[in-house]
Design an enzyme around this catalytic site. Structure first.
Site, short mmCIF file in Angstrom:
data_model
loop_
_atom_site.label_atom_id
_atom_site.label_comp_id
_atom_site.label_asym_id
_atom_site.label_seq_id
_atom_site.Cartn_x
_atom_site.Cartn_y
_atom_site.Cartn_z
N ARG A 112 0.85 -1.19 0.00
CA ARG A 112 0.00 0.00 0.00
C ARG A 112 0.89 1.25 0.00
O ARG A 112 1.99 1.24 0.54
CB ARG A 112 -0.90 0.01 1.23
N HIS A 113 0.40 2.31 -0.61
CA HIS A 113 1.12 3.58 -0.64
C HIS A 113 1.32 4.14 0.76
O HIS A 113 0.65 3.76 1.72
CB HIS A 113 0.35 4.60 -1.48
N ARG A 129 -0.09 8.98 -5.27
CA ARG A 129 0.36 8.47 -3.99
C ARG A 129 1.00 7.09 -4.11
O ARG A 129 1.94 6.76 -3.39
CB ARG A 129 -0.79 8.45 -2.98
N GLU A 180 -7.30 2.59 -6.83
CA GLU A 180 -8.14 2.29 -5.68
C GLU A 180 -9.60 2.14 -6.11
O GLU A 180 -10.00 2.57 -7.20
CB GLU A 180 -8.00 3.39 -4.62
#
Length: 229
Positions: free
Chosen positions: A9-10, A59, A83
């Protein structure tokens, strides 16, 4: 022969820090998010990563670039790793959504087929993201006995993990959320059939080989979830 898939995940964004729903809004990393990405890069060193693919949202892309630079690799992007589209919820705080639609976020968390107004369900996210993995499985033989890193988003990674593991939609909520700059690791092995040629030709205790046919029927296993500092 195995292929490891690491999905990170970012790093943190201001939206994350203020409990505001991003979805596919293109938000930037906070200073803390940049620090988290650098720490993830340090921790991912030495894990045999040979390729990095990221969501095209800033991001995720910036997080991937920080990691890839540390590993001496390039980054490619894929819109299918974005996302979940949160529709009318995008840009709103959790409190605002709860005030407008009491109980809706709870339904969303527990029903993978339910989508926010004008948004996507987790099942839809999994269906658009899985071809990224399938295409890499068929076109990137350097993946053998190595790792590919996908840098994406918590909802996308959760949905894709559930899909790769073959979970029923009722089981999707069993996969919890990921912290910022944390990751999941899965391993793919050729599907084992006792009567197959591979099974007969393989040494006892070893893993059958991937070939053009078996990559499409890979069996995925969950090694770790929410790894990081």
């Amino acid at each position: 022969m195995t292929r490891r898939l690491i999905m990170a995940r970012h790093g943190q964004t201001v939206y994350n820090a203020t409990r505001r729903m991003q979805g596919q809004l293109d938000t930037a990393l906070s200073e803390e998010g940049i620090r988290q990405a650098r720490e993830a890069a340090r921790l991912l060193e030495g894990r045999g990563i040979t390729r990095v693919v990221a969501s095209d949202l800033e991001r995720a892309t910036v997080t991937a670039q920080i990691i890839a630079e540390h590993l001496g690799l390039e980054v490619s992007t894929d819109v299918r790793l974005r996302e979940t589209h949160l529709g009318q919820w995008q840009g709103k705080t959790h409190q605002e959504v709860d005030g407008e639609l009491p109980g809706a976020r709870a339904i969303w968390r527990h029903d993978a087929s339910w989508a926010p107004p004008e948004g996507e369900s987790r099942l839809e996210v999994a269906r658009r993201a899985r071809p990224v993995v399938e295409e890499l499985m068929s076109s990137f033989p350097e993946w053998d006995d190595a790792a590919v890193l996908l840098v994406a988003h918590g909802g996308t990674i959760s949905a894709l993990t559930s899909n790769l593991l073959g979970l029923h939609q009722d089981q999707y909520p069993l996969i919890s959320g990921l912290n910022n700059a944390h990751w999941a690791q899965l391993t793919a092995r050729p599907h084992f059939s006792p009567g197959s040629t591979d099974a007969l030709d393989t040494e006892p205790g070893s893993t059958p080989r991937f070939d053009a046919a078996s990559v499409a029927q890979a069996q995925w296993y969950l090694d770790a979830w929410n790894m990081g500092a």
